[in-house]
Design a protein around this motif. Structure first.
Motif: not given
Length: 375
Positions: A168-174
């Motif tokens: 998920f982008n919210a945790r990885t930064g994208g």
């Protein structure tokens, strides 16, 4: 020689790779571990049976035996934990990439960096893959100065990690931050130059559709201040490829390529031995490419999924901890690689080129123009 004792913050898949590689170093050991997940703790105990396991980060930081820290937690935990380390026990730190995930955290990064008294090394281990290191050593003489640089990674999807945090982008930064900051770091490292413009196209086409939101493919073009241009070609549903990474540099005199296979544990035994890493040198005059095998010791391949690079990175970080050297991949490098990834994410989302204004390396973090403000 004095034995160096490491504290490990996180012991998931990558954390255990760090444990295995630290075990290969002379006079070094993982003495303490903080990991909240019971299954990950159990797996780490097998690799580090003498380590003390702590329930809370503060307890690990209070362990007076420790000489250095390795942060291997999920991406969105890195900055919080760095701040806690600074406030409690500012030891030398090797922090996994990416250094941070949210552009809004730039002021916090500036405050952290301003007076942190110990060395910070950001884990960009791709620099230390033997074929990539061989390319870096020869690239100027072979090319006469890089004018075009391409980095292709055709690989497997993101692996399953605790709680699916890496989906998920919210945790990885994208994806272009989480995965590709390695490649943006390599661009700066090989070109010895700074990016000025980023253009990207990317998205989620195959993997975990409807179940996750991280992208699985992208093209990114980066223009550099000195006139060179670089290309990233990422595909995360191409695990059938012979080589996982292919790095190509071209200049007025010739071309040089580094070919890096993926993790040996994913190579089908029915196909025989896994591919050997290679360096291919192709001069313009006289014509005639020459291929050189760049083998990696089996013990290093067994210790992790990154072609031996985690061990070579730790060798150098150990010299930093002992006071013999400065970090080769410092705070600025980690910061700039993330900013390039964030600019690429923004470019792909908005369908436009994003201009980057990188300050001198000695400038403070709060002078960096964030991708959101780029024009």
């Amino acid at each position: 020689m004095e034995r160096i004792r490491y504290g490990l913050i996180g012991c998931g898949m990558m954390g255990r790779e760090h444990i295995r590689n630290i075990a290969l170093l002379d006079d070094a050991t993982v003495a303490a571990i903080f990991e909240p997940d019971p299954e990950m703790r159990a797996q780490a105990r097998v690799l580090a049976p003498t380590a003390v396991f702590y329930e809370h980060l503060g307890e690990l930081l209070a362990d007076a035996r420790l000489d250095a820290l390795v942060i291997v937690s999920p991406n969105d935990c890195h900055l919080d934990q760095l701040e806690q380390v600074k406030a409690t026990r500012p030891l030398p730190v090797l922090v996994e990439k990416p250094l941070f995930t949210d552009p809004a955290d730039l002021p916090r990064l500036a405050a952290f960096r301003k007076d942190y008294p110990a060395p910070i090394w950001v884990a960009m281990e791709y620099r230390y893959m033997p074929p990539v290191a061989a390319l870096a050593e020869t690239v100027d003489s072979v090319t006469g100065g890089i004018r075009m640089l391409s980095l292709r990674e055709h690989r497997f999807p993101f692996l399953d990690k605790v709680g699916g945090w890496n989906q998920f982008n919210a945790r990885t930064g994208g994806t272009l931050v989480e995965k590709c900051c390695h490649f943006f770091d390599l661009m700066r490292f090989l070109l010895r130059d700074e990016p000025v413009r980023v253009m990207a196209s990317g998205g989620q086409s195959v993997n975990r559709l409807g179940l996750a939101d991280v992208w699985d493919n992208a093209y990114v073009i980066v223009d550099f201040a000195g006139g060179a241009r670089a290309l990233l070609d990422l595909c995360m549903f191409a695990e059938g490829a012979e080589y996982q990474e292919e790095i190509t540099a071209v200049g007025p005199l010739g071309k040089v390529q580094a070919l890096v296979p993926g993790p040996g544990r994913f190579w089908p035994e029915t196909l025989g031995p896994a591919p050997t890493p290679k360096l291919i040198v192709s001069p313009r005059h006289p014509k005639g490419p020459k291929s050189h095998d760049i083998p990696v010791p089996e013990a290093l391949l067994d210790a992790g999924d990154h072609n031996g690079s985690t061990f070579y990175q730790h060798q150098r970080f150990l010299d930093v901890v002992r006071g013999r050297a400065a970090p080769e991949v410092g705070f600025d490098d980690g910061l700039r690689a993330v900013l390039m990834g964030q600019a690429a994410q923004l470019s792909a989302l908005e369908g436009r080129a994003v201009t980057l204004d990188m300050p001198p390396l000695s400038a403070s973090v709060d002078r960096v123009k964030t991708p959101e403000k780029a024009v």
